[in-house]
Write a protein that holds these residues in place. Structure first.
Motif, short mmCIF file in Angstrom:
data_model
loop_
_atom_site.label_atom_id
_atom_site.label_comp_id
_atom_site.label_asym_id
_atom_site.label_seq_id
_atom_site.Cartn_x
_atom_site.Cartn_y
_atom_site.Cartn_z
N GLY A 119 0.83 -1.20 0.00
CA GLY A 119 0.00 0.00 0.00
C GLY A 119 0.86 1.25 0.00
N LEU A 120 0.57 2.18 -0.92
CA LEU A 120 1.36 3.40 -1.05
C LEU A 120 0.50 4.63 -0.81
CD1 LEU A 120 3.33 2.75 -4.38
CD2 LEU A 120 4.03 2.17 -2.05
N ASP A 121 1.07 5.64 -0.17
CA ASP A 121 0.42 6.93 -0.05
C ASP A 121 1.50 7.98 0.12
OD1 ASP A 121 -2.73 7.76 0.66
OD2 ASP A 121 -1.24 9.25 1.25
N ILE A 122 1.23 9.19 -0.37
CA ILE A 122 2.23 10.26 -0.24
C ILE A 122 2.16 10.93 1.12
CG2 ILE A 122 2.32 10.71 -2.72
CD1 ILE A 122 0.55 13.15 -2.22
N ALA A 123 1.12 10.62 1.91
CA ALA A 123 0.94 11.25 3.22
C ALA A 123 1.47 10.35 4.33
CB ALA A 123 -0.53 11.56 3.46
N PRO A 124 2.53 10.75 5.02
CA PRO A 124 3.09 9.91 6.09
C PRO A 124 2.07 9.56 7.17
CG PRO A 124 4.64 11.65 5.50
CD PRO A 124 3.37 11.96 4.78
N ALA A 125 1.18 10.49 7.50
CA ALA A 125 0.19 10.21 8.55
C ALA A 125 -0.74 9.08 8.15
CB ALA A 125 -0.60 11.48 8.87
N MET A 126 -1.11 9.06 6.87
CA MET A 126 -1.98 7.98 6.37
C MET A 126 -1.26 6.64 6.45
SD MET A 126 -5.00 9.00 5.42
CE MET A 126 -5.94 10.41 4.84
N VAL A 127 -0.01 6.61 6.03
CA VAL A 127 0.76 5.37 6.05
C VAL A 127 0.96 4.87 7.48
CG1 VAL A 127 3.03 4.37 5.54
CG2 VAL A 127 1.88 5.81 3.84
N ALA A 128 1.21 5.80 8.40
CA ALA A 128 1.36 5.41 9.80
C ALA A 128 0.07 4.81 10.34
CB ALA A 128 1.78 6.62 10.63
N ALA A 129 -1.06 5.42 9.99
CA ALA A 129 -2.35 4.90 10.44
C ALA A 129 -2.61 3.52 9.85
CB ALA A 129 -3.47 5.86 10.05
N ALA A 130 -2.33 3.35 8.56
CA ALA A 130 -2.54 2.07 7.91
C ALA A 130 -1.69 0.97 8.53
CB ALA A 130 -2.24 2.19 6.41
N SER A 131 -0.43 1.29 8.82
CA SER A 131 0.46 0.30 9.43
C SER A 131 -0.05 -0.08 10.82
CB SER A 131 1.87 0.88 9.54
OG SER A 131 2.42 1.15 8.26
N GLY A 132 -0.57 0.89 11.55
CA GLY A 132 -1.12 0.61 12.86
C GLY A 132 -2.32 -0.30 12.81
N PHE A 133 -3.22 -0.05 11.82
CA PHE A 133 -4.39 -0.91 11.67
C PHE A 133 -3.98 -2.34 11.31
CE2 PHE A 133 -6.74 3.17 10.48
CZ PHE A 133 -7.29 3.30 11.76
N ALA A 134 -2.96 -2.47 10.44
CA ALA A 134 -2.50 -3.80 10.04
C ALA A 134 -1.96 -4.56 11.26
CB ALA A 134 -1.42 -3.68 8.97
N SER A 135 -1.20 -3.89 12.09
CA SER A 135 -0.66 -4.53 13.30
C SER A 135 -1.78 -4.92 14.25
CB SER A 135 0.31 -3.58 13.99
OG SER A 135 1.43 -3.31 13.17
N ALA A 136 -2.74 -4.00 14.44
CA ALA A 136 -3.83 -4.27 15.38
C ALA A 136 -4.69 -5.45 14.92
CB ALA A 136 -4.69 -3.02 15.53
N GLN A 137 -4.82 -5.59 13.60
CA GLN A 137 -5.64 -6.67 13.05
C GLN A 137 -4.83 -7.92 12.74
OE1 GLN A 137 -8.24 -5.16 9.86
NE2 GLN A 137 -8.12 -3.12 10.79
N LYS A 138 -3.53 -7.85 13.06
CA LYS A 138 -2.62 -9.00 12.86
C LYS A 138 -2.63 -9.49 11.41
CE LYS A 138 -2.67 -10.63 17.66
NZ LYS A 138 -3.22 -9.38 18.22
N ILE A 139 -2.58 -8.54 10.49
CA ILE A 139 -2.48 -8.87 9.06
C ILE A 139 -1.02 -8.70 8.66
CG2 ILE A 139 -3.24 -8.28 6.73
CD1 ILE A 139 -5.84 -7.26 7.96
N ALA A 140 -0.37 -9.81 8.38
CA ALA A 140 1.09 -9.78 8.19
C ALA A 140 1.52 -9.71 6.72
CB ALA A 140 1.71 -11.03 8.83
N ASN A 141 0.62 -10.04 5.79
CA ASN A 141 1.04 -10.10 4.38
C ASN A 141 0.82 -8.77 3.67
OD1 ASN A 141 -1.79 -10.37 4.53
ND2 ASN A 141 -1.87 -11.42 2.54
N VAL A 142 1.14 -7.68 4.35
CA VAL A 142 0.96 -6.35 3.78
C VAL A 142 2.08 -5.44 4.26
CG1 VAL A 142 -0.54 -5.62 5.69
CG2 VAL A 142 -0.67 -4.42 3.49
N THR A 143 2.51 -4.55 3.37
CA THR A 143 3.51 -3.53 3.69
C THR A 143 2.98 -2.18 3.25
OG1 THR A 143 5.32 -5.10 3.31
CG2 THR A 143 5.89 -2.75 3.29
#
Length: 227
Positions: free
Chosen positions: A22-46
């Protein structure tokens, strides 16, 4: 990818045998997305802070590319789609959703009309081909752009929906209108008094659409696929 909801859903569907970027030019969006992935234990995503228009992807390394209401903001859509095509394997699929014209999208037209009621005119909006929510609102333009970028089997279908909300939910649409489209543009240059009038007019215009406590507004998008 924004805050990652679509990317995470794709990752679930791909399963452990695949991987999603997943790509975005906004660091805040990417940080939020990474946090959601960790919280939901989805490992096959960067998730990565990057611009899909110019990111030097490994050639022919992806099976598919997808965007939900993001590609309209490419500064150079032809170059962007060509860059994405180069990243796809032969036969790879591109799919995206983008808005049709503003007149088919009452969720933005109604707040925009409220701006006019206060200021007397719409604020300057992006012109045809310039980055903005309706830059890809012409079917023929989409088909031409994708073919020029090297895609085939281009399909563009119209998807009409109705946004339905109770009067108590109107605030969510007010907030959305401040982030995109004519309300956002008007508020950027308005003084405090005018901004307050605009916000009040937007709320009134939306509530005026209520019938038996329910507001219904049309929303229409193009669903696009290419290979």
């Amino acid at each position: 990818c924004g805050a990652g909801s679509t990317t995470l859903e794709i990752a679930r569907r791909v399963g452990d045998s695949g991987h999603v970027l997943g790509l975005d030019i906004a660091p805040a969006m990417v940080a939020a997305a990474s946090g959601f992935a960790s919280a939901q234990k989805i490992a096959n995503v960067t998730f990565s802070v990057a611009d899909a228009q110019v990111e030097p992807f490994e050639p022919a390394s992806f099976d598919a590319a997808y965007s939900r209401f993001g590609v309209m903001f490419f500064a150079d859509p032809k170059a962007a789609f060509a860059n994405i095509r180069a990243a796809l394997r032969p036969g790879g699929v591109l799919a995206f959703a983008c808005w049709e014209n503003i007149f088919a999208n009452e969720w933005m037209l109604v707040p925009g009309s409220a701006v006019v009621s206060v200021t007397g005119s719409l604020p300057p909006m992006p012109g045809p081909g310039e980055p903005g929510p309706f830059s890809l609102s012409d079917r023929a333009q989409i088909e031409s752009l994708l073919r020029d970028a090297g895609f085939g089997d281009v399909e563009v279908t119209s998807q009409a929906e109705t946004i339905v909300m109770g009067e108590q939910e109107v605030e969510s649409l007010e907030l959305l209108s401040r982030r995109v489209g004519p309300v956002r543009e008007a508020l950027r240059t308005a003084d405090a008094a005018t901004a307050a009038r605009i916000e009040s007019a937007v709320r009134t215009a939306i509530l005026d659409r209520a019938v038996d406590g329910v507001v219904s507004l049309a929303a229409t998008a193009f669903i696009v696929s290419a290979r």
